[in-house]
Motif scaffolding. Structure first.
Motif, PDB file in Angstrom:
ATOM      1  N   LEU A   1       0.812  -1.214   0.000  1.00 45.14           N
ATOM      2  CA  LEU A   1       0.000   0.000   0.000  1.00 45.14           C
ATOM      3  C   LEU A   1       0.845   1.264   0.000  1.00 45.14           C
ATOM      4  O   LEU A   1       0.544   2.224  -0.720  1.00 45.14           O
ATOM      5  CB  LEU A   1      -0.940   0.000   1.213  1.00 45.14           C
ATOM      6  CG  LEU A   1      -1.870   1.211   1.354  1.00 45.14           C
ATOM      7  CD1 LEU A   1      -2.742   1.386   0.118  1.00 45.14           C
ATOM      8  CD2 LEU A   1      -2.724   1.074   2.614  1.00 45.14           C
ATOM      9  N   GLU A   2       1.920   1.303   0.799  1.00 42.65           N
ATOM     10  CA  GLU A   2       2.747   2.508   0.873  1.00 42.65           C
ATOM     11  C   GLU A   2       3.373   2.827  -0.482  1.00 42.65           C
ATOM     12  O   GLU A   2       3.463   3.991  -0.879  1.00 42.65           O
ATOM     13  CB  GLU A   2       3.834   2.337   1.938  1.00 42.65           C
ATOM     14  CG  GLU A   2       3.305   2.386   3.355  1.00 42.65           C
ATOM     15  CD  GLU A   2       2.547   3.668   3.635  1.00 42.65           C
ATOM     16  OE1 GLU A   2       3.094   4.761   3.362  1.00 42.65           O
ATOM     17  OE2 GLU A   2       1.404   3.592   4.110  1.00 42.65           O
ATOM     18  N   THR A   3       3.794   1.789  -1.196  1.00 43.89           N
ATOM     19  CA  THR A   3       4.356   2.007  -2.535  1.00 43.89           C
ATOM     20  C   THR A   3       3.289   2.558  -3.467  1.00 43.89           C
ATOM     21  O   THR A   3       3.527   3.492  -4.242  1.00 43.89           O
ATOM     22  CB  THR A   3       4.929   0.698  -3.106  1.00 43.89           C
ATOM     23  OG1 THR A   3       5.991   0.238  -2.258  1.00 43.89           O
ATOM     24  CG2 THR A   3       5.462   0.897  -4.521  1.00 43.89           C
ATOM     25  N   GLY A   4       2.081   1.997  -3.374  1.00 45.78           N
ATOM     26  CA  GLY A   4       0.999   2.465  -4.225  1.00 45.78           C
ATOM     27  C   GLY A   4       0.643   3.915  -3.957  1.00 45.78           C
ATOM     28  O   GLY A   4       0.449   4.705  -4.894  1.00 45.78           O
ATOM     29  N   ILE A   5       0.591   4.294  -2.683  1.00 47.98           N
ATOM     30  CA  ILE A   5       0.263   5.686  -2.340  1.00 47.98           C
ATOM     31  C   ILE A   5       1.345   6.628  -2.841  1.00 47.98           C
ATOM     32  O   ILE A   5       1.050   7.704  -3.383  1.00 47.98           O
ATOM     33  CB  ILE A   5       0.076   5.828  -0.818  1.00 47.98           C
ATOM     34  CG1 ILE A   5      -1.161   5.056  -0.358  1.00 47.98           C
ATOM     35  CG2 ILE A   5      -0.052   7.302  -0.424  1.00 47.98           C
ATOM     36  CD1 ILE A   5      -1.305   4.968   1.147  1.00 47.98           C
ATOM     37  N   SER A   6       2.606   6.247  -2.698  1.00 51.95           N
ATOM     38  CA  SER A   6       3.707   7.100  -3.164  1.00 51.95           C
ATOM     39  C   SER A   6       3.647   7.299  -4.673  1.00 51.95           C
ATOM     40  O   SER A   6       3.852   8.409  -5.182  1.00 51.95           O
ATOM     41  CB  SER A   6       5.050   6.487  -2.768  1.00 51.95           C
ATOM     42  OG  SER A   6       5.197   6.456  -1.362  1.00 51.95           O
ATOM     43  N   ARG A   7       3.350   6.232  -5.405  1.00 53.16           N
ATOM     44  CA  ARG A   7       3.232   6.348  -6.863  1.00 53.16           C
ATOM     45  C   ARG A   7       2.058   7.241  -7.246  1.00 53.16           C
ATOM     46  O   ARG A   7       2.139   8.038  -8.189  1.00 53.16           O
ATOM     47  CB  ARG A   7       3.054   4.956  -7.481  1.00 53.16           C
ATOM     48  CG  ARG A   7       4.288   4.062  -7.417  1.00 53.16           C
ATOM     49  CD  ARG A   7       3.956   2.657  -7.881  1.00 53.16           C
ATOM     50  NE  ARG A   7       5.133   1.801  -7.934  1.00 53.16           N
ATOM     51  CZ  ARG A   7       5.111   0.490  -8.162  1.00 53.16           C
ATOM     52  NH1 ARG A   7       3.939  -0.112  -8.375  1.00 53.16           N
ATOM     53  NH2 ARG A   7       6.222  -0.211  -8.180  1.00 53.16           N
ATOM     54  N   PHE A   8       0.972   7.089  -6.510  1.00 54.49           N
ATOM     55  CA  PHE A   8      -0.222   7.877  -6.788  1.00 54.49           C
ATOM     56  C   PHE A   8       0.039   9.366  -6.557  1.00 54.49           C
ATOM     57  O   PHE A   8      -0.310  10.216  -7.399  1.00 54.49           O
ATOM     58  CB  PHE A   8      -1.353   7.373  -5.895  1.00 54.49           C
ATOM     59  CG  PHE A   8      -2.675   8.036  -6.104  1.00 54.49           C
ATOM     60  CD1 PHE A   8      -3.203   8.227  -7.374  1.00 54.49           C
ATOM     61  CD2 PHE A   8      -3.431   8.462  -5.011  1.00 54.49           C
ATOM     62  CE1 PHE A   8      -4.439   8.823  -7.571  1.00 54.49           C
ATOM     63  CE2 PHE A   8      -4.666   9.062  -5.190  1.00 54.49           C
ATOM     64  CZ  PHE A   8      -5.164   9.243  -6.463  1.00 54.49           C
ATOM     65  N   ILE A   9       0.679   9.702  -5.455  1.00 56.83           N
ATOM     66  CA  ILE A   9       0.994  11.103  -5.165  1.00 56.83           C
ATOM     67  C   ILE A   9       1.974  11.657  -6.193  1.00 56.83           C
ATOM     68  O   ILE A   9       1.878  12.826  -6.599  1.00 56.83           O
ATOM     69  CB  ILE A   9       1.539  11.246  -3.734  1.00 56.83           C
ATOM     70  CG1 ILE A   9       0.425  10.963  -2.729  1.00 56.83           C
ATOM     71  CG2 ILE A   9       2.127  12.638  -3.501  1.00 56.83           C
ATOM     72  CD1 ILE A   9       0.864  10.979  -1.285  1.00 56.83           C
ATOM     73  N   GLU A  10       2.905  10.835  -6.637  1.00 54.28           N
ATOM     74  CA  GLU A  10       3.835  11.281  -7.678  1.00 54.28           C
ATOM     75  C   GLU A  10       3.080  11.666  -8.950  1.00 54.28           C
ATOM     76  O   GLU A  10       3.406  12.658  -9.611  1.00 54.28           O
ATOM     77  CB  GLU A  10       4.847  10.170  -7.974  1.00 54.28           C
ATOM     78  CG  GLU A  10       5.942  10.562  -8.960  1.00 54.28           C
ATOM     79  CD  GLU A  10       6.929   9.443  -9.218  1.00 54.28           C
ATOM     80  OE1 GLU A  10       7.752   9.586 -10.155  1.00 54.28           O
ATOM     81  OE2 GLU A  10       6.875   8.434  -8.500  1.00 54.28           O
TER      82      GLU A  10
END
Length: 209
Positions: free
Chosen positions: A184-193
């Motif tokens: 999830l943390e990786t997904g959120i970081s990609r999304f914010i990017e």
């Protein structure tokens, strides 16, 4: 004698138009989790808005914090212009409040989960240079695990959703893909990017993040 041109151009003080970010993706891909995570992390960035959607779902039900609308009231609200965008899915009606267009005009970055069926409407209403589509995707094994884990559908319904997801495509300008098949943390970081990426021009090429 030559005078300095001190004339004030009308556009000098006009607010810079913002961006409407439409988040799309097949069922089970994790859009709600990414939106919740991004909302928390971007809470101090005043220009980022995550408006509540109007849904014909009772208040207090499990799921997103929405604005409940009675099914009988939704059609008349739509006719009266209460929604910038509206659609039907899974026996419910969804609406994006009209004020979202004003927010974009006033320079806000507005992030909202929508059906891909309204993407062209959004581009026509807001202007395609001010609409970004973030398409969330994940591989079929991850989708299957998530659909089965949430327990909303029987196996037949899970297979139907997986079949629809396999052909899920989003076309047009300013489309970015975010892969959400890691933690999830990786997904959120990609999304914010993807949310923070420089504003694109109307080039019909998708980017992968």
């Amino acid at each position: 004698m030559t005078e300095h041109d001190d004339r004030h151009h009308p556009t000098d003080d006009a607010p810079k138009r913002g961006l409407l970010i439409l988040v799309v993706g097949p069922s089970g891909v994790g859009k709600d989790s990414l939106l919740d995570g991004a909302r928390d992390r971007l809470s101090e960035e005043a220009h980022c808005c995550f408006p509540r959607r109007c849904i014909t779902r009772p208040a207090g039900t499990i799921g997103e914090n929405h604005i409940p609308v009675r099914p009988d009231d939704f059609p008349s609200m739509a006719k009266q212009g209460a929604f910038l965008l509206s659609w039907q899915a899974h026996d419910m009606c969804y609406g994006v409040p009209r004020h979202v267009q004003d927010d974009v005009t006033n320079g806000k970055t507005v992030i909202v989960n929508v059906s891909r069926s309204v993407i062209d409407d959004a581009r026509a209403l807001v202007g395609e240079d001010h609409v970004r589509v973030i398409s969330i995707c994940a591989n079929s094994d991850v989708l299957r695990q998530r659909l089965e884990a949430r327990g909303r559908e029987d196996q037949y319904e899970v297979e139907k959703r997986l079949a629809r997801a396999s052909g899920y495509q989003v076309n047009g300008p300013n489309v970015m893909q975010v892969q959400n098949d890691a933690d999830l943390e990786t997904g959120i970081s990609r999304f914010i990017e993807a949310i923070r990426a420089p504003q694109l021009t109307s080039v019909p090429v998708s980017s992968s993040i």
